[in-house]
Design an enzyme around this catalytic site. Structure first.
Site, PDB file in Angstrom:
ATOM      1  N   LYS A  43       0.962  -1.266   0.028  1.00  0.00           N
ATOM      2  CA  LYS A  43       0.030   0.161  -0.099  1.00  0.00           C
ATOM      3  C   LYS A  43       1.073   1.317  -0.150  1.00  0.00           C
ATOM      4  O   LYS A  43       2.269   1.181   0.247  1.00  0.00           O
ATOM      5  CB  LYS A  43      -0.996  -0.052   1.285  1.00  0.00           C
ATOM      6  CG  LYS A  43      -0.206  -0.098   2.450  1.00  0.00           C
ATOM      7  CD  LYS A  43      -1.024  -0.241   3.619  1.00  0.00           C
ATOM      8  CE  LYS A  43      -0.318  -0.268   4.838  1.00  0.00           C
ATOM      9  NZ  LYS A  43      -1.051  -0.715   6.128  1.00  0.00           N
ATOM     10  N   ARG A 141     -10.667   0.103  15.221  1.00  0.00           N
ATOM     11  CA  ARG A 141     -10.446   0.917  14.150  1.00  0.00           C
ATOM     12  C   ARG A 141     -11.570   0.452  13.132  1.00  0.00           C
ATOM     13  O   ARG A 141     -12.813   1.157  12.892  1.00  0.00           O
ATOM     14  CB  ARG A 141      -9.269   0.848  13.248  1.00  0.00           C
ATOM     15  CG  ARG A 141      -8.910   2.088  12.553  1.00  0.00           C
ATOM     16  CD  ARG A 141      -7.315   1.932  11.901  1.00  0.00           C
ATOM     17  NE  ARG A 141      -6.753   0.706  11.427  1.00  0.00           N
ATOM     18  CZ  ARG A 141      -5.701   0.352  11.038  1.00  0.00           C
ATOM     19  NH1 ARG A 141      -4.805   1.180  11.299  1.00  0.00           N
ATOM     20  NH2 ARG A 141      -5.548  -0.716  10.612  1.00  0.00           N
ATOM     21  N   TYR A 268      15.465  30.966   6.466  1.00  0.00           N
ATOM     22  CA  TYR A 268      14.396  31.676   6.999  1.00  0.00           C
ATOM     23  C   TYR A 268      14.329  31.786   8.515  1.00  0.00           C
ATOM     24  O   TYR A 268      14.873  30.947   9.100  1.00  0.00           O
ATOM     25  CB  TYR A 268      13.086  30.973   6.375  1.00  0.00           C
ATOM     26  CG  TYR A 268      12.537  30.874   5.179  1.00  0.00           C
ATOM     27  CD1 TYR A 268      12.298  32.133   4.678  1.00  0.00           C
ATOM     28  CD2 TYR A 268      12.572  29.690   4.282  1.00  0.00           C
ATOM     29  CE1 TYR A 268      11.933  32.109   3.109  1.00  0.00           C
ATOM     30  CE2 TYR A 268      12.274  29.915   3.126  1.00  0.00           C
ATOM     31  CZ  TYR A 268      11.972  31.028   2.450  1.00  0.00           C
ATOM     32  OH  TYR A 268      11.528  30.809   1.125  1.00  0.00           O
ATOM     33  N   MET A 316      11.266  24.792   1.590  1.00  0.00           N
ATOM     34  CA  MET A 316      10.464  24.066   0.771  1.00  0.00           C
ATOM     35  C   MET A 316      11.406  23.011  -0.236  1.00  0.00           C
ATOM     36  O   MET A 316      11.060  21.917  -0.313  1.00  0.00           O
ATOM     37  CB  MET A 316       9.725  24.747  -0.077  1.00  0.00           C
ATOM     38  CG  MET A 316       8.459  24.031  -0.819  1.00  0.00           C
ATOM     39  SD  MET A 316       7.403  25.028  -1.894  1.00  0.00           S
ATOM     40  CE  MET A 316       6.523  26.088  -0.473  1.00  0.00           C
TER      41      MET A 316
HETATM   42  C1  LIG Z   1      -0.336  -1.763   6.696  1.00  0.00           C
HETATM   43  C2  LIG Z   1      -0.853  -3.199   7.231  1.00  0.00           C
HETATM   44  C3  LIG Z   1      -0.157  -4.282   7.452  1.00  0.00           C
HETATM   45  C4  LIG Z   1       1.169  -4.235   7.194  1.00  0.00           C
HETATM   46  O1  LIG Z   1       1.764  -3.832   8.583  1.00  0.00           O
HETATM   47  P1  LIG Z   1       3.481  -3.790   8.922  1.00  0.00           P
HETATM   48  O2  LIG Z   1       3.461  -3.261  10.210  1.00  0.00           O
HETATM   49  O3  LIG Z   1       3.960  -2.474   7.913  1.00  0.00           O
HETATM   50  O4  LIG Z   1       4.058  -5.023   8.469  1.00  0.00           O
HETATM   51  C5  LIG Z   1      -0.758  -5.313   7.687  1.00  0.00           C
HETATM   52  N1  LIG Z   1      -2.348  -5.439   8.179  1.00  0.00           N
HETATM   53  C6  LIG Z   1      -2.954  -4.475   7.726  1.00  0.00           C
HETATM   54  C7  LIG Z   1      -4.458  -4.667   8.040  1.00  0.00           C
HETATM   55  C8  LIG Z   1      -2.294  -3.281   7.306  1.00  0.00           C
HETATM   56  O5  LIG Z   1      -3.048  -2.025   7.119  1.00  0.00           O
END
Ligand SMILES: *Cc1c(COP(=O)(O)O)cnc(C)c1O
Length: 378
Positions: A43, A141, A268, A316
């Site tokens: 992701k 969550r 700055y 920046m």
């Molecule tokens: C991002 C995520 C992971 C991976 O977690 P890491 O700590 O980066 O290994 C696993 N499960 C879910 C549901 C996630 O959102």
């Protein structure tokens, strides 16, 4: 990782060593409970490393599944020709559901109404929707509360347009030295798995662990583990696992060097005045590239194997580094923001600690305008 890669165009670059990703994935497989599959979580553009090259490398190294947060991220992998199973870990809404079904992305479900919506969308497309049910055992969550599980849920999962493929949860405290809350969540999850099993409805893939949980508690491996940070090796979960190596290097160049007297104000707000005559080197990376502004007067960089401080505000597009007049530096010298140079190394966690955050935020914050290049699997 080769210390300095060839630079073309903008000298500020992120360099991802796919050989290291390959080795990390293989190491993970060597420590997993036999029979446990590995989902490489890619992701957020592969935690800022580039989702497609990372996914391709992880799959070649043996990862059976890929995990994304959004349907759109899954579509990008499909567009690149990746055919492995992909799970969308977050909630999907509206058109995201249609896209996921059309491209065989498995969906995460934790509401009966959503299950109905997904079944209807699958029926419209004349194909089955792959579904993983997420249980909230204490992350607070998303997820179905274990108390909500009942026979009606089981009936709905029997829908002929639904392929009930997975059941999972997520731990809130997997990197906490105190394991008690994780053990509480694990017990709640085991009860849920037993509920499905006792109703002859256990799906083929039960999964729970992220990187930290999988490293620390083999009892969380089940049928699959979901490994994100651990394949890039961003976080210090790897402390006892030196085989896991960082795969990303962030580097730039000195593009301007000048000799200044004592009392010379920098940047700055003039938050820094030189204490003695020195060199000031300008490096073309700033907070718009993902180098946090909070590292003003706090960050450090490596040049010719030595560590030098970032002085004045991070702006920046630029930072300024102070170098003693006795040190031989030149315009064009390579500057390491993350990575190794000689005997010195700056880990993502060093930046994260100084910035009051975690490594994941640093690597996912590297901006699109920073060109990425890849060292191939060798
Ligand atoms: C991002 C995520 C992971 C991976 O977690 P890491 O700590 O980066 O290994 C696993 N499960 C879910 C549901 C996630 O959102």
């Amino acid at each position: 990782m080769p210390e300095v890669a060839k630079i073309e165009g903008r000298p500020t670059q992120a360099i991802v060593d796919l050989q290291v990703i390959d080795q990390n994935v293989r190491y993970w497989q060597s420590i997993l409970t036999p029979g446990t599959m590995l989902m490489a979580v890619v992701k957020a553009d592969g935690y800022g490393h580039g989702s497609v090259p990372v996914a391709q490398t992880a799959v070649k190294a043996g990862a059976q599944w890929l995990g994304v947060a959004l349907a759109e991220e899954g579509l990008a992998l499909r567009a690149a020709g990746i055919i492995q199973p992909i799970l969308v870990l977050g909630q999907s809404v509206g058109r995201q559901i249609d896209w996921a079904i059309a491209h065989q992305l498995a969906l995460t479900i934790f509401e009966e109404a959503k299950l109905e919506e997904v079944a209807a969308a699958a029926q419209r497309q004349g194909t089955k929707a792959r579904v993983h049910v997420k249980v909230d055992t204490g992350m607070g969550r998303v997820g179905l509360q274990p108390e909500q599980l009942n026979d009606q849920w089981l009936d709905r999962l029997q829908n002929s347009w639904i392929e009930f493929e997975g059941l999972f949860t997520h731990f809130a405290t997997s990197d906490d030295p105190d394991p008690s809350y994780l053990q509480y969540q694990l017990q709640r999850f085991l009860d849920v798995v037993e509920f499905f099993r006792s109703h002859d409805a256990r799906p083929p893939i039960v999964h729970a662990a992220n990187s930290a949980a999988a490293l620390r508690f083999p009892g969380t491996h089940f049928d699959m583990v979901r490994i994100g940070a651990g394949i890039y090796s961003v976080e210090p979960t790897a402390q006892n696992h030196p085989q896991l190596q960082p795969s990303l290097r962030l580097q730039s160049q000195i593009v301007f060097l000048k000799k200044v007297p004592a009392g010379f104000g920098v940047g700055y707000g003039h938050t820094y005045d030189t204490l003695e005559p020195c060199y000031l080197a300008t490096v073309p990376i700033g907070y718009a590239d993902g180098y946090p502004r909070i590292l003003s007067n706090r960050g450090a960089v490596l040049i010719r194997g030595k560590r030098y401080p970032v002085v004045g505000r991070v702006s920046m597009d630029q930072i300024v580094v102070q170098i003693p007049l006795t040190d031989p530096v030149q315009t064009g010298d390579s500057v390491t923001l993350i990575g190794r140079d000689g005997n010195e190394e700056i880990l993502v966690t060093e930046l994260a600690d100084k910035a009051g955050t975690i490594g994941d935020e640093i690597v996912t914050g590297i901006a699109p305008r920073v060109p990425k290049s890849y060292l191939p699997v060798r």
